[in-house]
Design a protein around this motif. Structure first.
Motif, PDB file in Angstrom:
ATOM      1  N   ILE A 180       0.844  -1.352   0.014  1.00 53.01           N
ATOM      2  CA  ILE A 180      -0.192  -0.018  -0.018  1.00 53.01           C
ATOM      3  C   ILE A 180       0.862   1.275  -0.003  1.00 53.01           C
ATOM      4  O   ILE A 180       1.936   1.489   0.818  1.00 53.01           O
ATOM      5  N   ASN A 181       0.648   2.315  -0.848  1.00 55.22           N
ATOM      6  CA  ASN A 181       1.287   3.308  -1.069  1.00 55.22           C
ATOM      7  C   ASN A 181       0.976   4.284   0.109  1.00 55.22           C
ATOM      8  O   ASN A 181      -0.116   4.438   0.312  1.00 55.22           O
ATOM      9  N   PRO A 182       1.819   5.460   0.689  1.00 56.90           N
ATOM     10  CA  PRO A 182       1.386   6.320   1.537  1.00 56.90           C
ATOM     11  C   PRO A 182       0.245   7.092   1.133  1.00 56.90           C
ATOM     12  O   PRO A 182      -0.704   7.483   1.797  1.00 56.90           O
ATOM     13  N   SER A 183       0.513   7.628  -0.038  1.00 53.97           N
ATOM     14  CA  SER A 183      -0.609   8.200  -0.805  1.00 53.97           C
ATOM     15  C   SER A 183      -1.933   7.597  -0.570  1.00 53.97           C
ATOM     16  O   SER A 183      -3.133   8.264  -0.365  1.00 53.97           O
ATOM     17  N   GLU A 184      -2.310   6.267  -0.729  1.00 54.68           N
ATOM     18  CA  GLU A 184      -3.438   5.477  -0.498  1.00 54.68           C
ATOM     19  C   GLU A 184      -3.759   5.666   0.909  1.00 54.68           C
ATOM     20  O   GLU A 184      -5.264   5.635   1.293  1.00 54.68           O
ATOM     21  N   GLY A 200     -18.812  13.211  12.103  1.00 52.84           N
ATOM     22  CA  GLY A 200     -17.509  13.882  12.660  1.00 52.84           C
ATOM     23  C   GLY A 200     -16.748  14.294  11.386  1.00 52.84           C
ATOM     24  O   GLY A 200     -17.060  14.293  10.149  1.00 52.84           O
ATOM     25  N   MET A 201     -15.556  14.670  11.653  1.00 50.49           N
ATOM     26  CA  MET A 201     -14.545  15.508  10.837  1.00 50.49           C
ATOM     27  C   MET A 201     -13.951  13.822  10.286  1.00 50.49           C
ATOM     28  O   MET A 201     -13.825  12.919  10.826  1.00 50.49           O
ATOM     29  N   SER A 202     -13.341  14.285   9.003  1.00 46.17           N
ATOM     30  CA  SER A 202     -12.522  13.125   8.719  1.00 46.17           C
ATOM     31  C   SER A 202     -11.193  13.259   9.378  1.00 46.17           C
ATOM     32  O   SER A 202     -10.885  14.399   9.828  1.00 46.17           O
ATOM     33  N   TRP A 203     -10.252  12.438   9.176  1.00 47.14           N
ATOM     34  CA  TRP A 203      -9.106  12.279  10.124  1.00 47.14           C
ATOM     35  C   TRP A 203      -8.054  13.385   9.623  1.00 47.14           C
ATOM     36  O   TRP A 203      -7.127  13.636  10.252  1.00 47.14           O
ATOM     37  N   ILE A 204      -7.878  13.365   8.198  1.00 44.46           N
ATOM     38  CA  ILE A 204      -7.069  14.215   7.657  1.00 44.46           C
ATOM     39  C   ILE A 204      -8.062  15.175   6.895  1.00 44.46           C
ATOM     40  O   ILE A 204      -8.522  14.834   5.910  1.00 44.46           O
ATOM     41  N   THR A 205      -7.950  16.723   7.299  1.00 37.40           N
ATOM     42  CA  THR A 205      -8.800  17.419   6.792  1.00 37.40           C
ATOM     43  C   THR A 205      -8.101  18.281   5.645  1.00 37.40           C
ATOM     44  O   THR A 205      -8.882  19.046   4.739  1.00 37.40           O
ATOM     45  N   ARG A 206      -6.836  18.400   5.577  1.00 41.43           N
ATOM     46  CA  ARG A 206      -6.000  19.089   4.626  1.00 41.43           C
ATOM     47  C   ARG A 206      -4.796  18.492   4.081  1.00 41.43           C
ATOM     48  O   ARG A 206      -4.006  18.080   5.042  1.00 41.43           O
ATOM     49  N   THR A 207      -4.528  18.669   2.836  1.00 41.88           N
ATOM     50  CA  THR A 207      -3.242  18.044   2.204  1.00 41.88           C
ATOM     51  C   THR A 207      -2.586  19.270   1.654  1.00 41.88           C
ATOM     52  O   THR A 207      -3.341  19.975   0.859  1.00 41.88           O
ATOM     53  N   TYR A 208      -1.289  19.487   1.449  1.00 40.57           N
ATOM     54  CA  TYR A 208      -0.511  20.354   0.707  1.00 40.57           C
ATOM     55  C   TYR A 208      -0.192  20.278  -0.705  1.00 40.57           C
ATOM     56  O   TYR A 208      -0.531  18.959  -1.019  1.00 40.57           O
ATOM     57  N   GLU A 209      -0.042  20.958  -1.336  1.00 41.06           N
ATOM     58  CA  GLU A 209      -0.171  20.801  -2.929  1.00 41.06           C
ATOM     59  C   GLU A 209       0.620  19.430  -3.296  1.00 41.06           C
ATOM     60  O   GLU A 209       0.287  18.800  -4.365  1.00 41.06           O
ATOM     61  N   HIS A 210       1.837  18.997  -2.625  1.00 39.49           N
ATOM     62  CA  HIS A 210       2.554  17.798  -2.882  1.00 39.49           C
ATOM     63  C   HIS A 210       1.857  16.620  -2.298  1.00 39.49           C
ATOM     64  O   HIS A 210       2.641  15.421  -2.308  1.00 39.49           O
ATOM     65  N   GLY A 211       0.748  16.815  -1.620  1.00 40.65           N
ATOM     66  CA  GLY A 211      -0.292  15.718  -1.309  1.00 40.65           C
ATOM     67  C   GLY A 211       0.006  15.278   0.002  1.00 40.65           C
ATOM     68  O   GLY A 211      -0.423  14.336   0.652  1.00 40.65           O
ATOM     69  N   LEU A 212       1.206  16.010   0.740  1.00 42.01           N
ATOM     70  CA  LEU A 212       1.281  15.621   2.204  1.00 42.01           C
ATOM     71  C   LEU A 212       0.487  16.173   3.182  1.00 42.01           C
ATOM     72  O   LEU A 212       0.008  17.464   2.908  1.00 42.01           O
ATOM     73  N   PRO A 213       0.242  15.449   4.300  1.00 42.28           N
ATOM     74  CA  PRO A 213      -0.810  16.102   5.289  1.00 42.28           C
ATOM     75  C   PRO A 213      -0.326  17.138   6.094  1.00 42.28           C
ATOM     76  O   PRO A 213       1.026  17.159   5.949  1.00 42.28           O
TER      77      PRO A 213
END
Ligand SMILES: C[S@@+](CC[C@H](N)C(=O)[O-])C[C@H]1O[C@@H](n2cnc3c(N)ncnc32)[C@H](O)[C@@H]1O
Length: 256
Positions: A180-184, A200-213
């Motif tokens: 499984i890839n990190p992006s998945e 409720g909220m999702s666990w990751i609410t925002r990622t930056y342009e390069h896909g990192l949280p």
């Protein structure tokens, strides 16, 4: 690999505890002391033992009865690894149980930290398995996973070299399509909502342009083996180039 996994667990819990509760809360420098930690798929118990030695109340579980027997026998050689409730609560404890993540979820107990290292790449239903691990957390709890990315590099290193050339691992142990890839994982937790809190909220609410949280919501760190040192090393935060998170990596996410 275990020292690197422990380094990441300690540093990440320390970082978040310090940010939320201030310097006073991490005065002793040991953020795991007194926490309830579940090690899912503990195998022979390497990680569970290290967590207990750092003062965590650790439960190691595994779906394999023989692995639990091996882990229990290994721990019994160290008198510090006791589950004796009469001991002061600042001391860690270690209990092993032959039970799966899915079965222990039916019980009431929830944990401050859930770790599942090198298990995800072996399971048949990764989404179901990750959800079980996630739901075993208390609100605000930390989930740590380590696994292998599905890349040409990981095929060469973990299957061709480790299984077929060096024979360090039994041939057939790994299935490349299950990696499984990190992006998945980031995508999974960007959509994930606890079944008990679908509004409720999702666990990751925002990622930056390069896909990192955001580092307060989730983090990915590569683990790289340095042959001339005979050691595993953690790649720097945010490093995503070739050879960083393209094979073994650690993933952390926080329950809202
Ligand atoms: C490759 S071993 C990893 C052992 C250990 N975590 C480590 O890193 O050394 C994977 C372990 O996960 C266990 N396992 C697989 N699926 C599981 C599940 N659903 N619940 C609990 N244990 C599971 C297997 O029995 C096996 O012992």
């Amino acid at each position: 690999m275990n020292p690197v996994r422990m380094q990441f667990v300690r540093e990440k819990v320390l970082e978040i505890t310090r940010e939320e509760h201030g310097e006073e809360a991490v005065k002793g420098g040991n953020p795991l002391q007194g926490l309830d930690i579940l090690d899912v798929g503990c195998g022979g118990g390497l990680l569970s033992e290290s967590l207990a030695r750092l003062g965590a109340h650790t439960v190691g579980i595994d779906a394999s009865e023989s692995n639990i027997a091996i882990a229990s026998s290994h721990a019994s050689a160290d008198p510090r690894l006791s589950a004796d409730s009469s001991r002061p609560s600042s001391k860690g404890s270690l209990v092993y149980r032959h039970i799966s993540a899915e079965e222990i979820l039916k019980e009431q107990k929830r944990f401050d930290v859930v770790c599942s290292m090198e298990v995800l790449e072996h399971v048949d239903n990764p989404a179901g398995f990750i959800s079980s691990c996630a739901e075993l957390l208390k609100p605000g709890g930390h989930l740590f996973l380590s696994t292998i990315a599905r890349t040409p590099l990981s095929y060469v290193l973990t299957i061709l070299v480790a299984e077929h050339i060096l024979r360090k691992v039994t041939p057939g142990t790994h299935t490349h399509s299950k990696y499984i890839n990190p992006s998945e994982l980031i995508s999974f937790f960007s959509k994930y909502r606890s079944p008990s809190d679908e509004e409720g909220m999702s666990w990751i609410t925002r990622t930056y342009e390069h896909g990192l949280p955001m580092r307060t919501e989730a983090e990915v760190r590569g683990m790289v083996y340095i042959p001339w040192k005979g050691q595993w090393m953690l790649t720097p935060r945010g490093a995503s180039g070739w050879g960083t998170t393209h094979c073994n990596y650690l993933f952390w996410v926080r329950k809202p």
